[in-house]
Each structure stands twice: as C-alpha cells, then as structure tokens.
Design a protein around this motif. Structure first.
Motif, short mmCIF file in Angstrom:
data_model
loop_
_atom_site.label_atom_id
_atom_site.label_comp_id
_atom_site.label_asym_id
_atom_site.label_seq_id
_atom_site.Cartn_x
_atom_site.Cartn_y
_atom_site.Cartn_z
N LEU A 28 -9.75 -7.12 15.58
CA LEU A 28 -7.79 -7.62 15.35
C LEU A 28 -7.59 -8.55 14.88
N ASP A 29 -8.60 -9.48 14.06
CA ASP A 29 -8.18 -10.84 13.87
C ASP A 29 -8.35 -10.51 11.63
N LYS A 30 -9.08 -9.31 11.30
CA LYS A 30 -8.16 -8.41 10.49
C LYS A 30 -7.48 -8.26 10.57
N ARG A 31 -7.13 -7.12 10.98
CA ARG A 31 -6.18 -6.40 11.52
C ARG A 31 -4.82 -7.60 11.00
N MET A 32 -4.44 -8.20 11.85
CA MET A 32 -3.01 -10.02 12.44
C MET A 32 -3.83 -10.36 11.04
N SER A 33 -4.26 -10.80 10.71
CA SER A 33 -4.80 -11.31 9.06
C SER A 33 -3.75 -10.51 7.53
N THR A 34 -4.28 -9.08 7.89
CA THR A 34 -3.24 -8.27 6.57
C THR A 34 -1.96 -8.17 7.37
N GLU A 35 -2.30 -7.39 8.47
CA GLU A 35 -0.42 -7.39 8.58
C GLU A 35 0.41 -8.46 8.49
N SER A 36 0.01 -10.06 8.60
CA SER A 36 0.61 -10.30 8.30
C SER A 36 1.27 -11.49 6.89
N ASN A 37 0.02 -11.00 5.96
CA ASN A 37 -0.39 -11.12 4.30
C ASN A 37 0.97 -9.71 3.92
N ARG A 38 0.85 -9.09 4.70
CA ARG A 38 1.26 -7.77 4.23
C ARG A 38 3.12 -8.15 4.25
N ILE A 39 3.60 -8.93 5.58
CA ILE A 39 4.80 -9.01 5.98
C ILE A 39 5.20 -10.36 4.90
N LYS A 40 4.21 -11.10 4.32
CA LYS A 40 4.58 -12.18 4.06
C LYS A 40 5.02 -11.75 2.71
N ASN A 41 4.19 -10.56 1.81
CA ASN A 41 4.38 -10.35 0.53
C ASN A 41 6.01 -10.15 0.81
N GLU A 42 6.90 -8.97 2.17
CA GLU A 42 7.44 -8.45 1.39
C GLU A 42 8.84 -9.54 1.37
N VAL A 43 8.97 -10.59 3.01
CA VAL A 43 9.51 -11.37 2.61
C VAL A 43 9.60 -12.53 1.81
N ILE A 44 8.90 -12.75 0.81
CA ILE A 44 9.23 -12.83 -0.28
C ILE A 44 9.76 -12.03 -1.60
N LYS A 45 8.95 -10.64 -1.56
CA LYS A 45 9.67 -10.17 -2.19
C LYS A 45 11.15 -10.17 -2.16
N GLU A 46 11.70 -9.60 -0.93
CA GLU A 46 13.12 -10.27 -0.10
C GLU A 46 13.39 -10.77 -0.79
N ILE A 47 13.37 -12.19 -0.46
CA ILE A 47 14.07 -13.28 -0.64
C ILE A 47 14.51 -13.41 -2.68
N GLY A 48 13.37 -12.77 -3.33
CA GLY A 48 13.42 -12.71 -4.54
C GLY A 48 14.75 -11.83 -5.07
N THR A 49 14.62 -10.65 -4.64
CA THR A 49 16.04 -9.88 -4.70
C THR A 49 17.32 -11.18 -4.15
N VAL A 50 17.35 -11.53 -3.55
CA VAL A 50 18.34 -11.82 -2.42
C VAL A 50 18.68 -13.20 -3.59
N SER A 51 17.25 -13.58 -3.73
CA SER A 51 17.96 -14.72 -5.09
C SER A 51 18.48 -14.45 -6.53
N ASP A 52 18.15 -12.86 -6.91
CA ASP A 52 18.58 -12.65 -7.66
C ASP A 52 19.87 -12.28 -8.21
N ASN A 53 20.02 -11.59 -6.88
CA ASN A 53 21.56 -11.21 -6.05
C ASN A 53 22.83 -12.29 -6.34
N ILE A 54 22.11 -13.22 -5.44
CA ILE A 54 22.66 -14.45 -5.78
C ILE A 54 23.37 -15.23 -6.72
#
Length: 74
Positions: A28-54
């Motif tokens: 469970l710890d490994k799975r949570m860490s993996t999912e947390s990192n995946r979500i973090k990367n998605e958020v960072i990517k989305e923030i970059g896209t929004v920033s570029d659009n702005i």
C-alpha cells in the motif's frame, strides 16, 4: 502435548498474520507513493500548460494595447 501443539499453531498464526500485515502495508505504501507521484506530475504538467496559456494571452493583450496606442497616436 495437545496444549503445546495448540500453542505452536497459535504462534505460527500470529507470525503469518504479522507478515501479511507488513507485506500489505509495504504494498500500500508503494502504491500510494506511485500514485502520489503520478498525480503530482500531472498537476505540474497542467500548471505549465495553464501558465503558457496565460503568457500567450498577456502577450496578445500587450500587442493589442500597443496597436491601440499606435492608432490613437495617428
């Protein structure tokens, strides 16, 4: 002899229970860490896209502002 056997079985059961609990916890710890990192990367990517659009919108507004000033100067 029956008590000793029963005690040994109980001891084995407790050991198996502890091992399973530890294993599940690690999985469970490994799975949570993996999912947390995946979500973090998605958020960072989305923030970059929004920033570029702005930034593009701001540049467009600056150009429009410069054009309006140019027309008013004429």
């Amino acid at each position: 002899m029956g008590d000793a056997l029963s005690s040994k079985i109980d001891s084995i059961a407790v050991d198996i229970e502890k091992r399973l609990s530890d294993k599940i916890s690690k999985i469970l710890d490994k799975r949570m860490s993996t999912e947390s990192n995946r979500i973090k990367n998605e958020v960072i990517k989305e923030i970059g896209t929004v920033s570029d659009n702005i930034c593009q919108d701001v540049k467009c507004l600056q150009q429009q502002n410069d054009e309006m000033k140019s027309v008013e100067s004429s």
